[in-house]
Write a protein that holds these residues in place. Structure first.
Motif, PDB file in Angstrom:
ATOM      1  N   MET A 178       0.991  -0.769  -0.026  1.00  0.00           N
ATOM      2  CA  MET A 178      -0.516  -0.274  -0.187  1.00  0.00           C
ATOM      3  C   MET A 178       0.392   0.841  -0.527  1.00  0.00           C
ATOM      4  SD  MET A 178      -2.899   0.324   2.089  1.00  0.00           S
ATOM      5  CE  MET A 178      -4.400  -1.027   2.125  1.00  0.00           C
ATOM      6  N   PHE A 179       1.988   0.734   0.749  1.00  0.00           N
ATOM      7  CA  PHE A 179       3.054   1.965   0.772  1.00  0.00           C
ATOM      8  C   PHE A 179       3.693   2.569  -0.302  1.00  0.00           C
ATOM      9  CE2 PHE A 179       6.198   4.316   2.741  1.00  0.00           C
ATOM     10  CZ  PHE A 179       5.546   5.953   2.823  1.00  0.00           C
ATOM     11  N   LYS A 180       3.817   1.511  -1.221  1.00  0.00           N
ATOM     12  CA  LYS A 180       4.266   1.570  -2.340  1.00  0.00           C
ATOM     13  C   LYS A 180       3.758   2.141  -3.196  1.00  0.00           C
ATOM     14  CE  LYS A 180       8.092  -0.483  -3.575  1.00  0.00           C
ATOM     15  NZ  LYS A 180       9.337  -0.991  -2.810  1.00  0.00           N
ATOM     16  N   ALA A 181       2.615   2.185  -3.286  1.00  0.00           N
ATOM     17  CA  ALA A 181       1.273   2.307  -4.167  1.00  0.00           C
ATOM     18  C   ALA A 181       0.886   3.949  -3.689  1.00  0.00           C
ATOM     19  CB  ALA A 181      -0.318   1.923  -4.186  1.00  0.00           C
ATOM     20  N   ARG A 182       1.623   4.480  -3.004  1.00  0.00           N
ATOM     21  CA  ARG A 182       1.795   5.763  -2.129  1.00  0.00           C
ATOM     22  C   ARG A 182       0.067   6.121  -1.220  1.00  0.00           C
ATOM     23  NH1 ARG A 182       4.158   9.464  -6.400  1.00  0.00           N
ATOM     24  NH2 ARG A 182       5.916   8.410  -6.567  1.00  0.00           N
ATOM     25  N   TYR A 183       0.451   4.493  -0.615  1.00  0.00           N
ATOM     26  CA  TYR A 183      -1.652   5.061  -0.040  1.00  0.00           C
ATOM     27  C   TYR A 183      -0.978   4.297   1.279  1.00  0.00           C
ATOM     28  CZ  TYR A 183      -5.322   6.197  -3.294  1.00  0.00           C
ATOM     29  OH  TYR A 183      -6.150   6.970  -3.654  1.00  0.00           O
ATOM     30  N   VAL A 184      -2.291   5.528   3.058  1.00  0.00           N
ATOM     31  CA  VAL A 184      -1.865   4.965   4.072  1.00  0.00           C
ATOM     32  C   VAL A 184      -3.550   4.210   4.543  1.00  0.00           C
ATOM     33  CG1 VAL A 184       0.714   5.653   5.107  1.00  0.00           C
ATOM     34  CG2 VAL A 184      -1.945   7.491   5.164  1.00  0.00           C
TER      35      VAL A 184
ATOM     36  N   GLU B  77      14.451   7.607   3.624  1.00  0.00           N
ATOM     37  CA  GLU B  77      15.474   8.902   3.540  1.00  0.00           C
ATOM     38  C   GLU B  77      15.095  10.515   3.074  1.00  0.00           C
ATOM     39  OE1 GLU B  77      18.444   8.409   0.954  1.00  0.00           O
ATOM     40  OE2 GLU B  77      18.447   6.257   2.367  1.00  0.00           O
ATOM     41  N   LYS B  78      13.343  10.315   2.530  1.00  0.00           N
ATOM     42  CA  LYS B  78      12.916  11.628   2.575  1.00  0.00           C
ATOM     43  C   LYS B  78      12.556  12.085   3.687  1.00  0.00           C
ATOM     44  CE  LYS B  78      11.483  10.612  -2.842  1.00  0.00           C
ATOM     45  NZ  LYS B  78      12.206  12.034  -2.838  1.00  0.00           N
TER      46      LYS B  78
ATOM     47  N   LEU C  55     -12.750   4.515   3.383  1.00  0.00           N
ATOM     48  CA  LEU C  55     -12.768   5.841   3.641  1.00  0.00           C
ATOM     49  C   LEU C  55     -11.671   6.993   3.913  1.00  0.00           C
ATOM     50  CD1 LEU C  55     -14.759   8.476   2.047  1.00  0.00           C
ATOM     51  CD2 LEU C  55     -16.293   7.620   4.873  1.00  0.00           C
ATOM     52  N   GLN C  56     -10.846   6.474   5.370  1.00  0.00           N
ATOM     53  CA  GLN C  56      -9.948   7.808   5.615  1.00  0.00           C
ATOM     54  C   GLN C  56      -8.751   6.888   5.143  1.00  0.00           C
ATOM     55  OE1 GLN C  56     -11.333   4.609   7.038  1.00  0.00           O
ATOM     56  NE2 GLN C  56      -9.803   3.667   6.643  1.00  0.00           N
ATOM     57  N   ALA C  57      -9.263   6.168   4.255  1.00  0.00           N
ATOM     58  CA  ALA C  57      -7.503   6.019   3.407  1.00  0.00           C
ATOM     59  C   ALA C  57      -6.837   7.098   3.104  1.00  0.00           C
ATOM     60  CB  ALA C  57      -6.819   5.338   2.366  1.00  0.00           C
ATOM     61  N   LYS C  58      -5.671   7.367   2.816  1.00  0.00           N
ATOM     62  CA  LYS C  58      -4.839   8.517   1.740  1.00  0.00           C
ATOM     63  C   LYS C  58      -3.548   8.028   1.123  1.00  0.00           C
ATOM     64  CE  LYS C  58      -7.114  11.874   4.512  1.00  0.00           C
ATOM     65  NZ  LYS C  58      -7.793  11.589   5.248  1.00  0.00           N
ATOM     66  N   ASN C  59      -4.067   9.135   0.093  1.00  0.00           N
ATOM     67  CA  ASN C  59      -2.906   9.259  -1.128  1.00  0.00           C
ATOM     68  C   ASN C  59      -1.597  10.384  -0.788  1.00  0.00           C
ATOM     69  OD1 ASN C  59      -2.968   9.788  -4.943  1.00  0.00           O
ATOM     70  ND2 ASN C  59      -2.078   8.077  -3.590  1.00  0.00           N
ATOM     71  N   PHE C  60      -0.782   9.940  -0.649  1.00  0.00           N
ATOM     72  CA  PHE C  60       0.100  10.626  -0.190  1.00  0.00           C
ATOM     73  C   PHE C  60       1.177  10.941  -1.437  1.00  0.00           C
ATOM     74  CE2 PHE C  60       1.974   6.623   1.019  1.00  0.00           C
ATOM     75  CZ  PHE C  60       3.129   7.112   0.681  1.00  0.00           C
ATOM     76  N   ALA C  61       1.624  12.505  -1.299  1.00  0.00           N
ATOM     77  CA  ALA C  61       2.695  12.450  -1.950  1.00  0.00           C
ATOM     78  C   ALA C  61       4.407  12.292  -1.740  1.00  0.00           C
ATOM     79  CB  ALA C  61       2.479  14.709  -1.676  1.00  0.00           C
ATOM     80  N   LEU C  62       5.118  12.530  -2.448  1.00  0.00           N
ATOM     81  CA  LEU C  62       6.565  11.896  -1.817  1.00  0.00           C
ATOM     82  C   LEU C  62       7.320  13.216  -1.434  1.00  0.00           C
ATOM     83  CD1 LEU C  62       7.521   9.306  -4.315  1.00  0.00           C
ATOM     84  CD2 LEU C  62       7.385   9.143  -2.054  1.00  0.00           C
TER      85      LEU C  62
END
Ligand SMILES: Nc1ncnc2c1ncn2[C@@H]1O[C@H](COP(=O)(O)OP(=O)(O)O)[C@@H](O)[C@H]1O
Ligand SMILES: [Mg+2]
Length: 263
Positions: A160-166, A249-250, A188-195
């Motif tokens: 999921m994290f690889k797909a940029r979701y939590v 690292e980021k 519903l509370q899942a979030k797509n994140f920026a790097l």
């Protein structure tokens, strides 16, 4: 007649009433999310879930949102409060698309089928005998090797994290077990994140370090469950770093910048 106009009218008369399960299901049938209802399988504060079959004879789960009751004004899950009916229609649509993203990223989640009104339909995890149990309903003796189940859960968080979701509510209450496999639900509370931490106003993405905090919270509910229920203990930081991979690292850099900015 259960169309939007009718509901808005109820609204104007200041009768914001929650749809009963019967009304919500009547609407879902009208919208062809399902043709036959087996039974209600989940009743929560915000939604209820029903098991049924659709016109292709597929077993489906239909999640219907209830009226969102809150005194909180402003933006909820990215929706502006207009009418409460518009908000819950938006919830169904938002969850459908988050579920779709995760399904397209090949995660073990139900395949979403369709959204309409205040509901969306998806593949039933389970079969014609009914829905699969939640992890919380299974005892230690049920599994030959419960550590393998934990590994599967960690793999889901990793992918999921690889797909940029939590996920945001990743616990034994939202993990189903079927055919020797763990499936995640409830997005519903899942979030797509920026790097990165900079996101423009109105972006559907959340900043990286916010995603990091959500992931940490998810792990702090998952790992104690496995300790409590299955006597499996793993190192929190080791698991966290494994899920973060190169992105660590980021994140560290962003956290450093935050410290510098506040000092
Ligand atoms: N696709 C599905 N297949 C089988 N059961 C499901 C499915 N989706 C939801 N459920 C059942 O319905 C319950 C509520 O669903 P969930 O999406 O977690 O809603 P809530 O937001 O109310 O927690 C779950 O705990 C699970 O038992
Ligand atoms: Mg849930």
């Amino acid at each position: 007649m259960l169309n939007r106009e009718y509901l808005e009218k109820r609204d104007i008369k200041n009768e914001i009433t929650e749809l009963s399960a019967q009304e919500a299901l009547a609407q879902a049938i009208e919208n062809e999310l399902l043709v036959e209802v087996q039974q209600v399988i989940g009743q929560g504060k915000e939604a209820f879930v029903c098991w049924g079959t659709d016109r292709f004879q597929q077993q489906v789960a239909v999640k219907s949102y209830k009226i969102y009751r809150t005194t909180h004004r402003g933006v909820i899950h990215g929706t502006h409060r207009t009418s409460p009916y518009a908000v819950i229609a938006q919830f169904a649509k938002l969850e459908y698309y988050k579920n779709l993203d995760l399904h397209e990223a090949k995660l073990p989640v139900p395949k979403p089928y369709k959204y309409a009104g205040f509901s969306y339909s998806m593949e039933l995890i389970g079969d014609e005998n009914g829905p699969a149990p939640l992890l919380r309903e299974l005892s230690k003796d049920f599994f030959e090797d419960p550590s393998e189940i934990l590994e599967q859960c960690i793999d889901i968080l990793y992918d999921m994290f690889k797909a940029r979701y939590v996920h945001g509510d990743f616990s034994e209450h939202n993990l189903l077990f079927y055919d020797n496999q763990v499936f995640a639900i409830d997005f519903l509370q899942a979030k797509n994140f920026a790097l990165k931490d900079a996101v423009t106003y109105g972006s559907p993405l959340i900043p990286l370090t916010r995603a990091y905090r959500i992931l940490r919270k998810d792990l702090s509910s998952l790992l104690p469950f496995f300790k409590r229920s299955f006597r499996i203990e793993v190192d929190y930081n080791e698991v966290l770093n494994y899920i973060l991979g190169d992105v660590k690292e980021k994140i560290d850099r962003e956290l450093e910048l935050q410290v510098e900015a506040s000092s």
